[in-house]
Design a protein around this motif. Structure first.
Motif, mmCIF file in Angstrom:
data_model
loop_
_atom_site.group_PDB
_atom_site.id
_atom_site.type_symbol
_atom_site.label_atom_id
_atom_site.label_comp_id
_atom_site.label_asym_id
_atom_site.label_seq_id
_atom_site.Cartn_x
_atom_site.Cartn_y
_atom_site.Cartn_z
ATOM 1 N N MET A 90 0.844 -1.184 0.000
ATOM 2 C CA MET A 90 0.000 0.000 0.000
ATOM 3 C C MET A 90 0.885 1.242 0.000
ATOM 4 N N LYS A 91 0.549 2.163 -0.866
ATOM 5 C CA LYS A 91 1.295 3.426 -0.897
ATOM 6 C C LYS A 91 0.643 4.392 0.087
ATOM 7 N N VAL A 92 1.473 5.042 0.902
ATOM 8 C CA VAL A 92 0.989 5.978 1.902
ATOM 9 C C VAL A 92 1.688 7.313 1.723
ATOM 10 N N ALA A 93 1.070 8.355 2.287
ATOM 11 C CA ALA A 93 1.615 9.705 2.151
ATOM 12 C C ALA A 93 1.594 10.415 3.488
ATOM 13 N N ALA A 94 2.748 10.930 3.887
ATOM 14 C CA ALA A 94 2.845 11.837 5.024
ATOM 15 C C ALA A 94 2.858 13.256 4.470
ATOM 16 N N ILE A 95 1.866 14.040 4.850
ATOM 17 C CA ILE A 95 1.736 15.402 4.330
ATOM 18 C C ILE A 95 2.409 16.378 5.286
ATOM 19 N N GLN A 96 3.325 17.182 4.780
ATOM 20 C CA GLN A 96 3.978 18.211 5.594
ATOM 21 C C GLN A 96 3.467 19.581 5.175
ATOM 22 N N MET A 97 3.197 20.423 6.178
ATOM 23 C CA MET A 97 2.674 21.750 5.910
ATOM 24 C C MET A 97 3.387 22.786 6.779
ATOM 25 N N VAL A 98 3.138 24.060 6.455
ATOM 26 C CA VAL A 98 3.549 25.180 7.303
ATOM 27 C C VAL A 98 2.302 26.042 7.461
ATOM 28 N N SER A 99 1.387 25.595 8.283
ATOM 29 C CA SER A 99 0.070 26.212 8.376
ATOM 30 C C SER A 99 0.147 27.586 9.018
ATOM 31 N N GLY A 100 -0.815 28.446 8.621
ATOM 32 C CA GLY A 100 -0.837 29.818 9.112
ATOM 33 C C GLY A 100 -2.149 30.168 9.771
ATOM 34 N N ILE A 101 -2.485 31.451 9.745
ATOM 35 C CA ILE A 101 -3.629 31.957 10.498
ATOM 36 C C ILE A 101 -4.909 32.014 9.671
ATOM 37 N N SER A 102 -4.838 31.714 8.372
ATOM 38 C CA SER A 102 -6.024 31.725 7.520
ATOM 39 C C SER A 102 -6.530 30.304 7.312
ATOM 40 N N LEU A 103 -7.742 30.023 7.795
ATOM 41 C CA LEU A 103 -8.334 28.706 7.608
ATOM 42 C C LEU A 103 -8.454 28.366 6.135
ATOM 43 N N ASP A 104 -8.955 29.309 5.348
ATOM 44 C CA ASP A 104 -9.158 29.044 3.921
ATOM 45 C C ASP A 104 -7.841 28.739 3.218
ATOM 46 N N ALA A 105 -6.809 29.502 3.529
ATOM 47 C CA ALA A 105 -5.511 29.273 2.894
ATOM 48 C C ALA A 105 -4.944 27.913 3.298
ATOM 49 N N ASN A 106 -5.108 27.547 4.557
ATOM 50 C CA ASN A 106 -4.602 26.250 5.011
ATOM 51 C C ASN A 106 -5.335 25.101 4.330
ATOM 52 N N LEU A 107 -6.651 25.210 4.223
ATOM 53 C CA LEU A 107 -7.412 24.144 3.574
ATOM 54 C C LEU A 107 -7.067 24.045 2.100
ATOM 55 N N SER A 108 -6.849 25.176 1.457
ATOM 56 C CA SER A 108 -6.452 25.166 0.051
ATOM 57 C C SER A 108 -5.094 24.485 -0.124
ATOM 58 N N ALA A 109 -4.160 24.804 0.768
ATOM 59 C CA ALA A 109 -2.829 24.175 0.702
ATOM 60 C C ALA A 109 -2.930 22.686 0.962
ATOM 61 N N ALA A 110 -3.751 22.304 1.940
ATOM 62 C CA ALA A 110 -3.914 20.881 2.245
ATOM 63 C C ALA A 110 -4.517 20.143 1.064
ATOM 64 N N ARG A 111 -5.496 20.745 0.412
ATOM 65 C CA ARG A 111 -6.144 20.074 -0.718
ATOM 66 C C ARG A 111 -5.148 19.852 -1.859
ATOM 67 N N ALA A 112 -4.305 20.829 -2.126
ATOM 68 C CA ALA A 112 -3.311 20.668 -3.192
ATOM 69 C C ALA A 112 -2.361 19.516 -2.883
ATOM 70 N N LEU A 113 -1.956 19.377 -1.637
ATOM 71 C CA LEU A 113 -1.052 18.298 -1.251
ATOM 72 C C LEU A 113 -1.758 16.946 -1.275
#
Length: 268
Positions: free
Chosen positions: A1-24
């Motif tokens: 099974m292929k798995v993915a660990a997603i790394q982020m640098v989340s900030g203070i904007s919920l919308d921006a964080n969700l957009s970044a998460a969706r792209a990853l």
């Protein structure tokens, strides 16, 4: 099974964080991952700890839960939603909760972080208990793969990593560690603790971290990685947003446990 660990640098904007998460998550799905794990606080890292209370969601209701469900269903991907603040009966405290969604967008289970971080070296000070309520229940779940395998997956979050007894109780094939380790503690202890948990439990580990300098000035260690049951780091990313991919194998797991049956040799 292929798995993915997603790394982020989340900030203070919920919308921006969700957009970044969706792209990853899109990137992980395109690469063939069946399971993707987002980091702790993937959706929000505010200027102050209490800011997360403003975003605390009720079970089954909320922007972040809708996001996770929609992404899992649309990408046909099992998603572990790092952590998000969930409301409790005390408005001054939230639960730091990790939610699991299957490939149809259904919420399979929830784990509330049991061990709350406190640290003060005179320059940095953190006390999660000021705004968070600790969970009290270890959580694992079963995940069927596209090829008919079944994985027992154990959940934990960040500071839980320092408490080996939790992982013994989980008795899992795959251990999840979404995290936001500070740069100070991460540099000293992150990899050695992760590899120890993999070795002593003879299990795979997916560690998805925050990794970089955040808008609130906090610096997180990053180094998201996937580790095999022998303690070998299979894939890793040091800093910045990214997707860490690896193929995990039940036969490899069984082989390690058969060659060195330490789990059968426990006396205490």
């Amino acid at each position: 099974m292929k798995v993915a660990a997603i790394q982020m640098v989340s900030g203070i904007s919920l919308d921006a964080n969700l957009s970044a998460a969706r792209a990853l998550l899109d990137q992980a799905a395109r690469a063939g991952a069946e399971l993707a794990v987002l980091p702790e606080y993937f959706c929000f890292m505010g200027q102050h700890d209490a800011d997360k209370l403003l975003l605390a969601e009720q079970t089954g209701l909320g922007t972040v839960q809708d996001f996770l469900s929609d992404a899992a269903r649309e990408l046909k991907l099992w998603i572990v939603g790092g952590t998000l603040p969930m409301a409790t009966d005390d408005p001054a405290h939230a639960a730091n909760a990790s939610l699991v969604y299957d490939h149809k967008g259904h919420c399979v289970t929830r784990y509330d972080k049991i061990h709350l971080f406190r640290y003060d070296n005179g320059r940095e000070a953190y006390d999660e208990a000021a705004v968070l309520r600790a969970g009290d229940t270890p959580v694992s779940f079963e995940m069927p793969t596209r090829h008919g395998e079944h994985w027992r997956i154990g959940m934990s979050v960040c500071y839980d990593l320092r408490f080996g007894e939790l992982y013994r109780m989980l008795a899992a094939d795959l251990l999840l560690v979404p995290a936001a380790f500070t740069h100070t503690t991460g540099q000293a202890h992150w990899e050695v603790l992760l590899r120890a948990r993999a070795i002593e439990n003879q299990a795979y580990v997916i560690a998805s971290a925050q990794g970089g300098v955040h808008e609130n000035g906090r610096r997180t260690w990053g180094h998201s990685m996937v580790i095999d049951p022998w303690g070998q780091v299979m894939a890793m990313q040091a800093e910045g947003p990214g997707v860490v991919l690896a193929d995990i194998d039940l036969e490899r797991l069984r082989s390690v446990r058969e060659q060195l049956p330490s789990l059968q040799h426990r006396r205490l």
